[in-house]
Scaffold this active site. Sequence first.
Site, short mmCIF file in Angstrom:
data_model
loop_
_atom_site.label_atom_id
_atom_site.label_comp_id
_atom_site.label_asym_id
_atom_site.label_seq_id
_atom_site.Cartn_x
_atom_site.Cartn_y
_atom_site.Cartn_z
N CYS A 1 0.83 -1.21 0.00
CA CYS A 1 0.00 0.00 0.00
C CYS A 1 0.87 1.26 0.00
O CYS A 1 1.49 1.57 -1.00
CB CYS A 1 -0.98 -0.05 1.17
SG CYS A 1 -2.38 1.03 0.93
N HIS B 1 -3.78 -5.37 0.77
CA HIS B 1 -3.27 -5.73 2.10
C HIS B 1 -3.28 -7.24 2.29
O HIS B 1 -4.31 -7.81 2.63
CB HIS B 1 -4.12 -5.07 3.19
CG HIS B 1 -3.88 -3.60 3.29
ND1 HIS B 1 -2.87 -3.07 4.06
CD2 HIS B 1 -4.50 -2.55 2.69
CE1 HIS B 1 -2.87 -1.75 3.94
NE2 HIS B 1 -3.85 -1.41 3.12
N GLU C 1 -2.03 -8.84 4.68
CA GLU C 1 -2.01 -9.21 6.10
C GLU C 1 -3.40 -9.37 6.70
O GLU C 1 -3.54 -9.95 7.76
CB GLU C 1 -1.20 -8.16 6.90
CG GLU C 1 -1.79 -6.75 6.96
CD GLU C 1 -1.45 -5.87 5.76
OE1 GLU C 1 -1.16 -6.41 4.67
OE2 GLU C 1 -1.50 -4.63 5.90
N GLY D 1 -1.75 -14.82 36.74
CA GLY D 1 -2.15 -14.74 35.33
C GLY D 1 -1.11 -15.45 34.46
O GLY D 1 -0.02 -15.79 34.93
N ASP E 1 0.75 -14.43 31.81
CA ASP E 1 1.99 -13.76 31.43
C ASP E 1 3.04 -13.83 32.54
O ASP E 1 4.18 -14.24 32.31
CB ASP E 1 1.74 -12.29 31.07
CG ASP E 1 0.73 -12.14 29.95
OD1 ASP E 1 0.48 -13.14 29.25
OD2 ASP E 1 0.17 -11.04 29.80
#
Length: 524
Positions: free
Chosen positions: A77, A171, A173, A228, A230
Amino acid sequence: TILILDFGSQYSHLITRRIREAGVYCELLPCTQKIKDLDFVPKGIILSGSPYSITDQDAPHVDPAIFELNIPILGICYGLQEICYVFGNNSTELARKSEYGFAKLEINDLAEIPHANALFESVEKSTQVWMSHGDHLDTIPEGFRVIATTESSAYAAIVSETRPVYAIQFHPEVTHSIEGKTVLRNFAINICACSANWTMDSFIDKEIERIRAIVGETGSVVGAVSGGVDSTVAAVLMKRAIGDRFHAVLVDNGVMRLNECEQVKETLGSQLGINLRVVDASDIFLGKLKGVTDPEKKRKIIGNTFIEVFETESHKIDEECKNSGAGKIEFLLQGTLYPDVIESISFKGPSATIKSHHNVGGLLEDMRLNLIEPLRELFKDEVRALGTLLGISDELVWRHPFPGPGIAIRILGEVTPDQVRIARHADYIYIEEIKKAGLYRKISQAFAALLPVRSVGVMGDMRTYEQVIALRAVETTDFMTADWFEFPASVLKRISSRIINEVEGVNRIVYDVSSKPPSTIEWE
Ligand code: XMP
């Protein structure tokens, strides 16, 4: 490694995702990145889209040195405009014709140019793509050839005759471009000759080596864990790398979920063998929250108190380490993920200053700790895959996110011990029933909020005058936008009757049917 240079398109992070999905490691950096300052040698470069037009006065441009590296380049793009700008001697002749939505891409066969067909290898000759741009090309630079067209753009994809420089208007993606993934994989693997070896398996070994090299033989690391995914994954990696020289701290702020502290002690401490200490600071937190009803004040109190408690504990650990002859604490573990990194480094326009990376709010400034962020290259789904490989249970790996301020921001109005009891118990039943119904993994986040209003009810022959629980469940991929989840009525019925029967102080349940935006996921 593929280098993705970001011109600020809303899709830039998706390019990164797709290349990673192809098994190729890549990094996204702002388009202003100077090639001489890179700490790696890219095998190919992708130029992203942009909200700018190349004809804008202040249009951003890449470091011209990228074109001297003689490696493959793909412009998407705006990236196509940039390539035409550079190869067309800085000409910016463009037709102003916007095109949004689906288009049929017709691919040309250019057998006479050896590298020309590589980009669309295995792609259907006529394939659906997604267009989103304000300008399109009216002419292409000398030495370039057309490799694909759409009905409204004669130059939907072009290639240099002499070198592997490609540029496309659509695009690849976004998932609307049906074969976009193949196009990006072709670029990364066939054209740039990258190996598809970016797997979480290889990540574990490399990251453990990296942590050891950073921390050295004697240094110690401190980090907060929350239960959690992470912080748990980061903690397990640290444990594997440096054993008990990693000190995990769980701050019990009094507004965690029911039995959560015990659970974290059991899983992180006993099962995963992490050197964990739990600081029960619930009285301090609840004391400071007394009488406070403003959502922002609650958040600030919890955030600041967390820092105080964590710092005090870290100093204690540091003293103990020094006294026992172990190395002093030199590092602070943070569970930063790649989206946070992207957010802080992505291109925000030529005049906007780029945000400094990750705000740790002056945490442990006096100890002069260095940050250590083992997950900073990973997306959430990669962290989950890593968690599974590290032997963390599915239950923890797939846990819904939980906000730092805990259920304090799910108790509207004042947070008192009794309100905490009600909110916790209702939430526990809600999640338990969601799991029983097999819906937990379909829902991105679910919780119960306790409303500070009372309504009249009847239980047996008695009039009741009690509080309301609002149930929230959303589906989302990025938590920036979200849709409310469509429960089967039977599941809601069961949840409602269980909460009303089992939780003292609640006589009414409502279901939140607002999407984000305009609502947020949390109620405060
Ligand atoms: P909202 O309510 O803004 O939430 O739509 C989006 C996501 O962020 C989580 N959230 C937080 N997480 N500290 C956190 O660690 C916070 O202060 C916080 N506030 C919201 C929220 O749970 C949801 O997943």
